[in-house]
Write a protein that holds these residues in place. Structure first.
Motif, PDB file in Angstrom:
ATOM      1  N   GLY A 397       0.820  -1.199   0.000  1.00 43.05           N
ATOM      2  CA  GLY A 397       0.000   0.000   0.000  1.00 43.05           C
ATOM      3  C   GLY A 397       0.858   1.255   0.000  1.00 43.05           C
ATOM      4  N   VAL A 398       0.349   2.301  -0.614  1.00 45.30           N
ATOM      5  CA  VAL A 398       1.056   3.583  -0.668  1.00 45.30           C
ATOM      6  C   VAL A 398       0.384   4.536   0.312  1.00 45.30           C
ATOM      7  N   PRO A 399       1.132   5.087   1.287  1.00 48.04           N
ATOM      8  CA  PRO A 399       0.521   5.994   2.269  1.00 48.04           C
ATOM      9  C   PRO A 399       0.140   7.323   1.642  1.00 48.04           C
ATOM     10  N   GLU A 400      -0.846   7.976   2.251  1.00 46.54           N
ATOM     11  CA  GLU A 400      -1.237   9.297   1.776  1.00 46.54           C
ATOM     12  C   GLU A 400      -0.231  10.334   2.277  1.00 46.54           C
ATOM     13  N   PRO A 401       0.189  11.259   1.420  1.00 48.63           N
ATOM     14  CA  PRO A 401       1.136  12.293   1.855  1.00 48.63           C
ATOM     15  C   PRO A 401       0.499  13.226   2.877  1.00 48.63           C
ATOM     16  N   VAL A 402       1.346  13.818   3.736  1.00 47.73           N
ATOM     17  CA  VAL A 402       0.824  14.687   4.787  1.00 47.73           C
ATOM     18  C   VAL A 402       1.418  16.099   4.729  1.00 47.73           C
ATOM     19  N   VAL A 403       2.465  16.307   3.943  1.00 50.39           N
ATOM     20  CA  VAL A 403       3.100  17.618   3.853  1.00 50.39           C
ATOM     21  C   VAL A 403       3.284  17.974   2.384  1.00 50.39           C
ATOM     22  N   SER A 404       3.057  19.243   2.054  1.00 44.09           N
ATOM     23  CA  SER A 404       3.177  19.688   0.663  1.00 44.09           C
ATOM     24  C   SER A 404       4.002  20.965   0.585  1.00 44.09           C
ATOM     25  N   VAL A 405       4.708  21.130  -0.532  1.00 36.89           N
ATOM     26  CA  VAL A 405       5.396  22.387  -0.831  1.00 36.89           C
ATOM     27  C   VAL A 405       5.142  22.729  -2.295  1.00 36.89           C
ATOM     28  N   ALA A 406       5.139  24.008  -2.584  1.00 36.04           N
ATOM     29  CA  ALA A 406       5.044  24.458  -3.972  1.00 36.04           C
ATOM     30  C   ALA A 406       6.456  24.559  -4.536  1.00 36.04           C
ATOM     31  N   VAL A 407       6.663  24.055  -5.754  1.00 35.74           N
ATOM     32  CA  VAL A 407       7.980  24.108  -6.386  1.00 35.74           C
ATOM     33  C   VAL A 407       7.846  24.765  -7.756  1.00 35.74           C
ATOM     34  N   LEU A 460      16.626  16.721  -7.150  1.00 33.99           N
ATOM     35  CA  LEU A 460      16.468  17.498  -8.382  1.00 33.99           C
ATOM     36  C   LEU A 460      17.709  18.350  -8.645  1.00 33.99           C
ATOM     37  N   ARG A 461      18.229  18.933  -7.586  1.00 29.38           N
ATOM     38  CA  ARG A 461      19.383  19.822  -7.749  1.00 29.38           C
ATOM     39  C   ARG A 461      20.646  19.043  -8.107  1.00 29.38           C
ATOM     40  N   ARG A 462      20.877  17.935  -7.396  1.00 34.31           N
ATOM     41  CA  ARG A 462      22.138  17.218  -7.581  1.00 34.31           C
ATOM     42  C   ARG A 462      22.175  16.413  -8.873  1.00 34.31           C
ATOM     43  N   GLU A 463      21.097  15.692  -9.139  1.00 32.58           N
ATOM     44  CA  GLU A 463      21.132  14.752 -10.253  1.00 32.58           C
ATOM     45  C   GLU A 463      20.759  15.400 -11.578  1.00 32.58           C
ATOM     46  N   LEU A 464      19.946  16.446 -11.548  1.00 32.29           N
ATOM     47  CA  LEU A 464      19.518  17.085 -12.788  1.00 32.29           C
ATOM     48  C   LEU A 464      20.099  18.481 -12.961  1.00 32.29           C
ATOM     49  N   GLY A 465      20.815  18.972 -11.943  1.00 34.45           N
ATOM     50  CA  GLY A 465      21.358  20.327 -12.027  1.00 34.45           C
ATOM     51  C   GLY A 465      20.269  21.366 -12.139  1.00 34.45           C
ATOM     52  N   LEU A 466      19.123  21.095 -11.506  1.00 33.90           N
ATOM     53  CA  LEU A 466      17.948  21.957 -11.652  1.00 33.90           C
ATOM     54  C   LEU A 466      17.744  22.757 -10.375  1.00 33.90           C
ATOM     55  N   GLU A 467      17.830  24.063 -10.462  1.00 29.72           N
ATOM     56  CA  GLU A 467      17.595  24.926  -9.309  1.00 29.72           C
ATOM     57  C   GLU A 467      16.108  25.270  -9.239  1.00 29.72           C
ATOM     58  N   VAL A 468      15.522  25.068  -8.062  1.00 29.81           N
ATOM     59  CA  VAL A 468      14.086  25.306  -7.908  1.00 29.81           C
ATOM     60  C   VAL A 468      13.841  26.187  -6.687  1.00 29.81           C
ATOM     61  N   ASN A 469      12.763  26.925  -6.745  1.00 25.56           N
ATOM     62  CA  ASN A 469      12.274  27.678  -5.589  1.00 25.56           C
ATOM     63  C   ASN A 469      11.224  26.829  -4.891  1.00 25.56           C
ATOM     64  N   VAL A 470      11.295  26.795  -3.563  1.00 24.50           N
ATOM     65  CA  VAL A 470      10.405  25.935  -2.783  1.00 24.50           C
ATOM     66  C   VAL A 470       9.615  26.792  -1.804  1.00 24.50           C
ATOM     67  N   GLY A 471       8.288  26.615  -1.807  1.00 22.53           N
ATOM     68  CA  GLY A 471       7.437  27.353  -0.880  1.00 22.53           C
ATOM     69  C   GLY A 471       7.450  26.736   0.505  1.00 22.53           C
ATOM     70  N   ARG A 472       6.853  27.422   1.463  1.00 20.97           N
ATOM     71  CA  ARG A 472       6.795  26.939   2.836  1.00 20.97           C
ATOM     72  C   ARG A 472       5.958  25.653   2.886  1.00 20.97           C
ATOM     73  N   PRO A 473       6.403  24.671   3.681  1.00 21.51           N
ATOM     74  CA  PRO A 473       5.624  23.421   3.764  1.00 21.51           C
ATOM     75  C   PRO A 473       4.208  23.670   4.284  1.00 21.51           C
ATOM     76  N   ARG A 474       3.278  22.905   3.750  1.00 26.21           N
ATOM     77  CA  ARG A 474       1.892  22.950   4.202  1.00 26.21           C
ATOM     78  C   ARG A 474       1.433  21.536   4.496  1.00 26.21           C
ATOM     79  N   VAL A 475       0.581  21.392   5.503  1.00 30.95           N
ATOM     80  CA  VAL A 475       0.095  20.053   5.844  1.00 30.95           C
ATOM     81  C   VAL A 475      -1.140  19.732   5.009  1.00 30.95           C
ATOM     82  N   SER A 476      -1.417  18.450   4.883  1.00 33.65           N
ATOM     83  CA  SER A 476      -2.583  17.993   4.136  1.00 33.65           C
ATOM     84  C   SER A 476      -3.732  17.753   5.110  1.00 33.65           C
TER      85      SER A 476
END
Length: 680
Positions: A397-407, A460-476
């Motif tokens: 079974g796959v658990p439901e996620p509980v924390v989210s961030v905008a990328v 994402l940063r290390r393996e793809l060399g992709l720099e991303v902006n990450v929003g504050r974590p939010r709970v589900s």
């Protein structure tokens, strides 16, 4: 020693399970060293371990990804999976346990059973995985085998069967007395151990503990009880046989002890793995389904092939799919049927896995855990089988996620690269979920915790060399029904010049204490035909995706279809599914809804002089203290805290305790939130 194909009876598929920092990876490294698989002992603190090969694992000093290795001991092939100990990566443990036949649970001799120890133990219970226990770090100050065993008995509720007595304690720990064979195993400063008679000073205690072991086994095993009643004792042969059967049946847990870091107790642990944990022949045949019929596949190389994919890993040289072969034989170049995706797949290469190193194989047989190259559509949980003998095995079974961030990508032209990178992340880790927020258009990445998301973004940063902006974590959040409604009437009528739509339903909605969703029909007289009842249920399930409070998923309700009517021409499945969806949404707006927030159990370990400040901080975070204890001079506080209040807690705790405080957290479910978010 290299063994390509052992008989099934000489194969052990096992995992190493533990709370973070219990020494699980060190145990794995010492196993590889003792079996001659490696010629230098890897150390977590030096970043030289075999199984923690990912750069993030070495930087952070923890296991993040389940790693498979293979070694040989006493003529047996041991396929071993080192699993993460941090709660954020529990899905890695779940998928590993799904394909294992046995496990070694590692416990800290000072701390005993810790929060994540309980979590992984319960996961193993759900999958019916037999275990033996290894109480590690016996050389630490405050180490106490009896206290650790007591915590195992009281918190995990198995019947612990202690088969060793430590020789020395803390920094004088030198070896163990084997209570089954009544011998001493003593390690000097080197790696080898010497077998010797039981020391005179321990003989009395060893005999008393051997007697207690015999009595405990006789209480659980009928054959042992018969011999014990006849002779007043148990022979070594009977005791070993009974321990093996009790372990494999889950009626008892053999307990050993040692210090993996100092290389003491590892060889007896390997002997116990071989002696007590099951081979693929000792576990029930795997069960699957085809066209609604349940089928079994025996662990037989000559049977039709059936394998379960439990991990996917993208490497610079190709995509690796990790498989547990349950039955049959697969060879390089074979064509298999992906029963989950409904397409054929061709096996390019088969590899014996040694963490990040691989050895090519011509074939793999029932009981093997291998990686294959060439599969395009298979995901974690996919079943691969013979095209002429299809079967679907139940995935973990796959658990439901509980924390989210905008990328979002920092570079304007990196949108497609970000989408590709996120798709790769979710392919490798099913517990990560990517979606687009319908209001803001933002890409939202959801997972099991802050650390889980940090690791994903860093990948994402290390393996793809992709720099991303990450929003504050939010709970589900979730929404549920506090007070229901009865007799909600909804009519769906649509006339647009073509074929019309008509559906009339009457719904009762009430709370469901255990969570989830339940649908039932109380319609009499055939006023709503059965095929339309199923459509109403499907529509109600559609409505659960967004609640009226804040658009959060809805859980914990029972819907009863009490009445309705149809139109001779305009009624259809589509019309009744729409009526179910819109009718339940209207009913929920009429109900008293409650917002639920995820809650975690936090265990905080701090110096005793810092307890007051920690308790005050937990209270400010809406925490409820449920227990406290003292271990080895430190205070241990247990509390339940809303997940939303824990963001940034690690930094706060370190500052309050001058870096001496630590904490762990594990999800315990959802609880009503004190405030309701604004309606969208």
């Amino acid at each position: 020693m290299r063994i390509n194909h052992n008989p099934l009876a000489a194969v052990r598929n096992l995992g190493i399970l533990a709370h973070v920092d219990a020494g699980k990876t060190t145990v794995t490294e010492r196993i590889l060293f003792a079996t001659g698989t490696t010629h230098k002992r890897g150390e977590v603190h030096d970043g030289t371990t075999v199984t923690d090969f990912d750069p993030q694992e070495r930087d952070r000093g923890i296991t993040i990804f389940a790693a498979a290795v293979s070694c040989a001991w006493d003529g047996h092939r041991i396929n071993l999976i080192d699993t993460p100990g941090h709660v954020d990566f529990a899905d890695e443990v779940e998928r590993a346990l799904r394909v294992l036949d046995g496990a070694v649970a590692v416990f800290d001799a000072v701390a005993g059973v810790e929060p994540q120890s309980e979590s992984v133990w319960r996961q193993a219970d759900r999958h019916g995985v037999p275990r033996i226990a290894f109480v590690n770090k016996m050389d630490r100050a405050g180490a106490d085998l009896d206290a650790a065993v007591t915590s195992i008995r009281e918190r995990l509720h198995p019947a612990p069967l202690v088969v060793q007595l430590p020789i020395g304690s803390e920094d004088t720990f030198a070896g163990v007395v084997d209570l089954v064979r009544m011998r001493a195993l003593v390690w000097s400063d080197g790696d080898a151990f010497e077998e010797a008679p039981v020391p005179d000073g321990l003989r009395g205690e060893a005999l008393a503990r051997r007697r207690a072991l015999e009595e405990a086994v006789a209480e659980l095993h009928p054959g042992a009880l018969e011999e014990f009643c006849d002779t007043g004792t148990l022979s070594e042969r009977t005791l070993s046989s009974a321990l093996r059967e009790l372990t494999r049946d889950g009626a008892g847990v053999v307990v050993l002890c040692g210090s993996a870091y100092r290389n003491r107790g590892v060889e007896p642990l390997l002997d116990a793995v071989v002696a007590y944990l099951p081979s693929p022949l000792d576990v029930p045949p795997v069960r699957g389904a085809h066209d609604g019929d349940e089928q079994e596949r025996p662990a037989d190389p000559a049977a039709a092939p059936a394998a379960l994919a439990f991990k996917v890993h993208a490497t610079p040289t190709g995509r690796l799919t990790y498989l547990r072969i349950y039955s049959g034989t697969i060879e390089k170049g074979d064509t298999l049927w992906d029963a989950s995706a409904g397409r054929t797949e061709r096996i390019g290469r088969i590899l014996r896995v040694q963490a990040d190193r691989h050895a090519p194989l011509d074939r793999a047989v029932a009981g093997d855990i291998v990686a294959v190259v060439g599969l395009k559509s298979a995901r974690a949980g996919s079943t691969l089988c013979a095209p002429d003998a299809p079967l679907v095995l139940e995935p973990a079974g796959v658990p439901e996620p509980v924390v989210s961030v905008a990328v979002e990508p920092r570079g304007a032209g990196d949108t497609d690269r970000l989408a590709t990178g996120l798709a790769r992340l979710t392919e490798e880790d099913p517990s990560l979920v990517v979606r687009t927020d319908p209001e803001t258009g933002q890409t939202v990445l959801s997972g099991m915790g802050e650390l889980h998301l940090e690791v994903a973004v860093e990948k994402l940063r290390r393996e793809l060399g992709l720099e991303v902006n990450v929003g504050r974590p939010r709970v589900s959040y979730r929404e549920t029904v506090g007070r229901g409604v009865s007799g909600l009437v909804y009519r769906h009528v649509k006339q647009d010049g073509g074929a019309g739509q008509f559906a009339h339903v009457v719904l009762d909605v009430e709370p469901l204490a255990d969570g989830g969703f339940e649908f039932r029909s109380a319609v009499v007289g055939g006023r709503v035909p059965q095929e339309y009842v199923r459509a109403v249920e499907a529509g109600c399930r559609d409505a659960l995706t967004e609640g009226p409070l804040g658009g959060h998923p809805v859980t914990g309700l029972r819907v009863t279809l009490t009445d309705g009517s149809t139109h001779v021409k305009d009624s259809s499945d589509t019309a009744f599914r729409t009526a179910g969806r819109l009718g339940l949404r209207e009913a929920m707006r009429a109900c008293a809804m409650v917002l639920l927030e995820p809650v975690v159990e936090v265990t905080v370990t701090v110096p005793e002089d810092a307890v007051g400040g920690v308790l005050g901080d937990l209270a400010a975070r809406r925490g409820k203290v449920t227990g406290s204890d003292t271990r080895a001079g430190a205070a241990v506080v247990t509390a339940t805290v809303p997940l939303a209040e824990l963001f940034g807690y690690a930094t706060r705790l370190r500052s309050r305790t001058q870096g001496r405080g630590t904490f762990t957290a594990r999800p315990t479910g959802y609880a009503p939130a004190p405030v309701v978010t604004p309606v969208r």
